[in-house]
Structures are given as C-alpha cells and as structure tokens.
Motif scaffolding. Structure first.
Motif, short mmCIF file in Angstrom:
data_model
loop_
_atom_site.label_atom_id
_atom_site.label_comp_id
_atom_site.label_asym_id
_atom_site.label_seq_id
_atom_site.Cartn_x
_atom_site.Cartn_y
_atom_site.Cartn_z
N LEU A 199 -12.35 1.02 -9.10
CA LEU A 199 -12.15 -0.38 -8.70
C LEU A 199 -11.17 -1.02 -9.70
O LEU A 199 -11.53 -1.40 -10.82
CB LEU A 199 -13.48 -1.14 -8.69
CG LEU A 199 -14.60 -0.55 -7.82
CD1 LEU A 199 -15.75 -1.54 -7.66
CD2 LEU A 199 -14.10 -0.12 -6.45
N VAL A 200 -9.93 -1.12 -9.26
CA VAL A 200 -8.82 -1.48 -10.15
C VAL A 200 -9.03 -2.77 -10.95
O VAL A 200 -8.89 -2.77 -12.18
CB VAL A 200 -7.49 -1.47 -9.34
CG1 VAL A 200 -6.39 -2.24 -10.04
CG2 VAL A 200 -7.07 -0.02 -9.07
N PRO A 201 -9.38 -3.89 -10.30
CA PRO A 201 -9.53 -5.12 -11.11
C PRO A 201 -10.60 -4.99 -12.18
O PRO A 201 -10.47 -5.53 -13.28
CB PRO A 201 -9.95 -6.17 -10.07
CG PRO A 201 -9.59 -5.60 -8.74
CD PRO A 201 -9.64 -4.11 -8.87
N LYS A 202 -11.65 -4.23 -11.88
CA LYS A 202 -12.74 -4.08 -12.84
C LYS A 202 -12.35 -3.15 -13.98
O LYS A 202 -12.80 -3.31 -15.12
CB LYS A 202 -14.00 -3.57 -12.14
CG LYS A 202 -14.59 -4.56 -11.16
CD LYS A 202 -15.10 -5.79 -11.92
CE LYS A 202 -15.91 -6.74 -11.07
NZ LYS A 202 -15.13 -7.54 -10.13
N ILE A 203 -11.51 -2.18 -13.71
CA ILE A 203 -11.03 -1.30 -14.80
C ILE A 203 -10.27 -2.16 -15.81
O ILE A 203 -10.43 -2.02 -17.02
CB ILE A 203 -10.14 -0.17 -14.24
CG1 ILE A 203 -10.97 0.77 -13.36
CG2 ILE A 203 -9.47 0.62 -15.38
CD1 ILE A 203 -10.17 1.82 -12.61
N LYS A 204 -9.48 -3.09 -15.27
CA LYS A 204 -8.70 -3.96 -16.16
C LYS A 204 -9.61 -4.89 -16.96
O LYS A 204 -9.40 -5.11 -18.15
CB LYS A 204 -7.68 -4.76 -15.35
CG LYS A 204 -6.58 -3.86 -14.80
CD LYS A 204 -5.51 -4.67 -14.13
CE LYS A 204 -4.35 -3.77 -13.70
NZ LYS A 204 -3.48 -4.42 -12.73
N ASN A 224 -2.41 10.88 -2.69
CA ASN A 224 -3.10 9.89 -1.85
C ASN A 224 -3.69 10.48 -0.58
O ASN A 224 -4.78 10.08 -0.16
CB ASN A 224 -2.15 8.73 -1.49
CG ASN A 224 -2.02 7.75 -2.64
OD1 ASN A 224 -3.00 7.48 -3.35
ND2 ASN A 224 -0.82 7.23 -2.84
N ASP A 225 -2.99 11.44 0.02
CA ASP A 225 -3.50 12.03 1.28
C ASP A 225 -4.87 12.63 1.08
O ASP A 225 -5.82 12.32 1.81
CB ASP A 225 -2.56 13.15 1.76
CG ASP A 225 -1.41 12.58 2.54
OD1 ASP A 225 -1.40 11.34 2.74
OD2 ASP A 225 -0.53 13.37 2.95
N PRO A 238 -4.93 2.65 -3.97
CA PRO A 238 -4.28 3.98 -3.99
C PRO A 238 -3.91 4.41 -5.41
O PRO A 238 -3.96 3.60 -6.35
CB PRO A 238 -3.03 3.78 -3.13
CG PRO A 238 -2.81 2.31 -3.06
CD PRO A 238 -4.14 1.65 -3.27
N LEU A 239 -3.54 5.69 -5.53
CA LEU A 239 -3.32 6.28 -6.85
C LEU A 239 -2.33 5.49 -7.72
O LEU A 239 -2.54 5.40 -8.93
CB LEU A 239 -2.82 7.71 -6.69
CG LEU A 239 -3.93 8.74 -6.43
CD1 LEU A 239 -3.32 10.13 -6.20
CD2 LEU A 239 -4.92 8.79 -7.61
N GLU A 240 -1.29 4.93 -7.10
CA GLU A 240 -0.30 4.19 -7.91
C GLU A 240 -1.00 3.04 -8.64
O GLU A 240 -0.79 2.81 -9.83
CB GLU A 240 0.83 3.60 -7.05
CG GLU A 240 1.67 4.62 -6.29
CD GLU A 240 0.94 5.26 -5.10
OE1 GLU A 240 0.13 4.55 -4.47
OE2 GLU A 240 1.18 6.46 -4.82
N ARG A 241 -1.83 2.32 -7.89
CA ARG A 241 -2.51 1.16 -8.50
C ARG A 241 -3.58 1.62 -9.49
O ARG A 241 -3.77 1.02 -10.54
CB ARG A 241 -3.14 0.28 -7.41
CG ARG A 241 -2.08 -0.48 -6.62
CD ARG A 241 -2.70 -1.58 -5.79
NE ARG A 241 -3.39 -2.61 -6.57
CZ ARG A 241 -4.22 -3.49 -6.06
NH1 ARG A 241 -4.48 -3.47 -4.75
NH2 ARG A 241 -4.80 -4.40 -6.81
N LEU A 242 -4.24 2.72 -9.13
CA LEU A 242 -5.28 3.23 -10.03
C LEU A 242 -4.66 3.67 -11.36
O LEU A 242 -5.16 3.33 -12.45
CB LEU A 242 -6.01 4.41 -9.36
CG LEU A 242 -7.11 5.09 -10.17
CD1 LEU A 242 -8.20 4.11 -10.57
CD2 LEU A 242 -7.73 6.25 -9.38
N MET A 243 -3.54 4.39 -11.27
CA MET A 243 -2.89 4.88 -12.50
C MET A 243 -2.31 3.74 -13.32
O MET A 243 -2.28 3.79 -14.54
CB MET A 243 -1.81 5.92 -12.14
CG MET A 243 -2.40 7.23 -11.71
SD MET A 243 -3.47 7.91 -13.03
CE MET A 243 -4.74 8.69 -12.10
N ASP A 244 -1.88 2.68 -12.64
CA ASP A 244 -1.43 1.47 -13.34
C ASP A 244 -2.56 0.89 -14.17
O ASP A 244 -2.37 0.51 -15.33
CB ASP A 244 -1.07 0.40 -12.29
CG ASP A 244 0.41 0.23 -12.18
OD1 ASP A 244 1.13 1.09 -12.70
OD2 ASP A 244 0.83 -0.77 -11.55
#
Ligand code: SAH
Ligand code: SF4
Length: 356
Positions: A199-204, A224-225, A238-244
C-alpha cells in the motif's frame, strides 16, 4: 464492548488516569503489573486503590482473547487459536528461531487484498483488530511461557499473520509502540517486522515513523503482468509506484528492506523472471534482500503449484550472479511458513471441533 487496557500506550493510559483525577505515576504501576509481573486480572494489582481498581474494571477488560486450541509441533512451533469477544477466531503462531522466540500476529479478521495464492484472503475483511487485541496475542504467548517458568521471553515479532497491517495502520502502530516501550516488553524495533502487500501511501507514511521497525514487501513477481495476476492490488499500485515508494523509504531510513517472493511453478519462477527481478532491484542491492519462499498449497486454489527445488536454486543463482542478496527458506521451514502468513483457519476450525 469494553476495550482492552492492552491497547493503550503509556501516554494514553496516563492521560486517561489524569482525566479520572488519578496521579500520573499510577500508569507506571499499572504497566508494571501488565508487562513485568504480567498478572491475569486487575484484582492482582495490589498497590492500586480500591476505587481505581473499580474504575479500571468499569472501563476496560484485561484480556480480550479466549484460548481455544494450542497446538505444539515437534520443531517447537506453537499455534494458538483464540476467540475474540465477538466470537471471531484468530490465530497466532510462535516460532522458535536460533535467535529467540518470534511471534507472528494477526491484524485483521479476513483480508480485502485478496491475493490469489493466499488462504487468508479467502475471507473478506470482517473488521480490523484493535491494538489491544494485537498486543494480547503477544501477551498470551508470553503467559504461556511464563507458566513454564523457564524464563523464556518473546524477543521478536513479525506482523505477517492474517490481514494487511497497513490497512489497519493506526492500530498496528499503537501495537508496535506498546511492544517497543522500555517499560513494556521492551522488544527492540529492529526485532519487529511488518509485511505489506504494497500500500504505497502507507509505505511512505511508515518511512517517516520514528521507530526503526523493519519492513518487508510482498513482491512475488518481477513485472506488472505476473504481479497483477497474483495480486489485484498491483492494479491500484503497480510496480513503478511501489518501487518509487520503496526508494523513498530507503532514502528516508537507510534501512534494509526485505522482498518476499513466493515461488510458483511456471508462474514467476522462470530464469527470465529472475533476470527481471535482478534488474528491478539493481539500484538497491546494498539495502535489500529477497526471501524466496516455498509456496504452501491452498486447496481452494488449485491453479498454483510450488516450484521444484531445482528451479528455486536456479532462480537463486541468477539473483546471486547479479549481486542481489537472496535467501531460500529451507524445506523444514515450510511447516512454519504454513503457520505464519498463510494461516489455515479452516483446518484450525476442524481441529477445534475435535478438541471440543
Ligand atoms: N498482508 C501482508 C502480511 C500478511 S501475509 C502481506 O501480504 O505482506 C504474510 C506473507 O505470507 C506474505 O508475504 C504473503 O504473501 C505470504 N503468503 C500468503 N499466502 C502464502 C502461501 N500460500 N504460501 C506461502 N506464503 C504465503
Ligand atoms: Fe491479504 Fe497478505 Fe494474504 Fe494478500 S498475502 S490476501 S495481502 S494476507
């Protein structure tokens, strides 16, 4: 339903006491009873006034969990099935590691993330656990060892049981704060690990927390597939946002991150997947490692099969060749892995019936 007193941080308890016209130092005394002497009832708190004891009884319960089944396996793993006050069942697992006693806690009843390989996700989220219900899981395990009188202490915590901890962020953070408190069980932040599906916002948000708790990401796929097929959450993040978010976390904390990767035969375990994974992680070699996890089959989903040992080793070798830190969870650990992160409620319920 009265809340459990275990859910209050020391600060919250102090505020509550002051509001009740009590002295601040009562909080220290109560915490001493809860976490050092580890009493089972308020009435055992001998140095509190009768009126304060009454107030405590009126406003809180001590233990919100009823032990239904305890199963101890040969390797020392202990699984606990607890009933909550609203009759929901949760599971907690104690693992004996070389470095100490590690407990895996549940954070939600069911899980809404719905990963296709996970038994926990089969049940939609019914509700979040309260901080008190999460703390109580640790306390129940500690009481179990206290009764044996061998002085063993819970030393590590993994937040990898049923549920997505970052979908219950506030309560999980209160839980970690209470566990970390030097007047509580004093479990070092570096001895605690939270695992998230991403969960991207929570990781931040987690990256900004002052406590140095470890983070594990359930990655499970190098593109991503494949990831979207395994984890629908990958559509939202998706992975781009997760890796960010991971890069942000690493920049903020400079702490090592774990990537969990369940090995599924023919799905995510091919050499090309290992190459893609190495590429994905190439700029974080120093601050990450990959945990290759054998899949525990979930009978309800027969689409997946665990990877062969040969394929896991080949995958591992490719990561190594590319300078990526990786560990393969040993075969003997599957029992334990089955217990943690992939708790089998149904199985436990069948066992309960037999036990009762
Ligand atoms: N919801 C969080 C934490 C609980 S799951 C998360 O997903 O990270 C804890 C770990 O157990 C995750 O890495 C999860 O992917 C893994 N797990 C789930 N089902 C599994 C299975 N069938 N076999 C092996 N590991 C599994
Ligand atoms: Fe929920 Fe984690 Fe299971 Fe996914 S792997 S369904 S996030 S508990």
């Amino acid at each position: 339903m009265k809340p459990s007193i275990y859910g209050l941080t020391q600060t919250e308890l102090t505020d509550w006491l002051v509001n009740q016209g009590e002295k601040k130092f009562r909080a220290t005394q109560i915490w001493d009873w809860l976490y050092q002497k580890r009493v089972l009832n308020f009435s055992e708190m001998k140095n509190l006034s009768k009126s304060l004891l009454e107030k405590l009884e009126e406003n809180f319960i001590l233990n919100p969990l009823k032990e239904i089944v305890v199963q101890e396996s040969a390797d020392g793993t202990v699984k606990y099935l607890f009933e909550l006050e609203d009759k929901h069942m949760i599971e907690t697992v104690l693992m004996r590691q070389k470095y100490g006693l590690s407990v895996c806690v549940t954070t939600q009843i069911g899980c809404n993330i719905g990963c296709s390989f996970c038994a926990s996700g089969l049940l939609k989220k019914q509700r979040n656990l309260t901080a008190g219900e999460i703390v109580a899981q640790i306390m129940q395990v500690q009481h179990y060892f206290d009764e044996r009188n061998e002085g063993e202490r819970v030393s590590h915590i993994v937040v990898m049981g049923i549920g997505e901890p970052f979908d219950n962020y506030h309560n999980v953070m209160s839980f970690l704060t209470i566990m970390n408190d030097s007047k509580g069980l004093n479990i070092g932040a570096r001895h605690m690990t939270v695992s998230t599906s991403g969960l991207v916002p929570k990781i931040k948000q987690f990256a900004k927390e002052p406590m140095q708790v470890n983070l594990a990401i359930s990655l499970h796929a190098p593109n991503n597939d494949v990831r979207t097929k395994m984890m629908v959450i990958n559509k939202a993040y998706p992975l781009e946002r997760l890796m960010d978010a991971v890069d942000f976390y690493l920049a903020e904390t400079n702490r090592r991150i774990t990537f969990e990767y369940i090995m599924l035969s023919g799905v995510n375990d091919l050499p090309e997947h290992a190459e893609q994974l190495a590429e994905l992680l190439k700029n974080k070699k120093k601050l990450s490692y990959v945990n290759l996890i054998p899949y525990n089959s979930v009978s309800e989903h027969d689409t997946y099969q665990r990877s062969t040992k040969k394929d896991i080793i080949a995958f591992y070798e490719i990561l190594k060749k590319n300078g990526i830190n990786a560990v393969m969870r040993q075969e003997f650990g599957t029992d334990i892995d089955a217990a943690c992160g992939q708790l089998r409620s149904k199985q436990m319920k069948n066992k309960t019936k037999k036990a009762i």
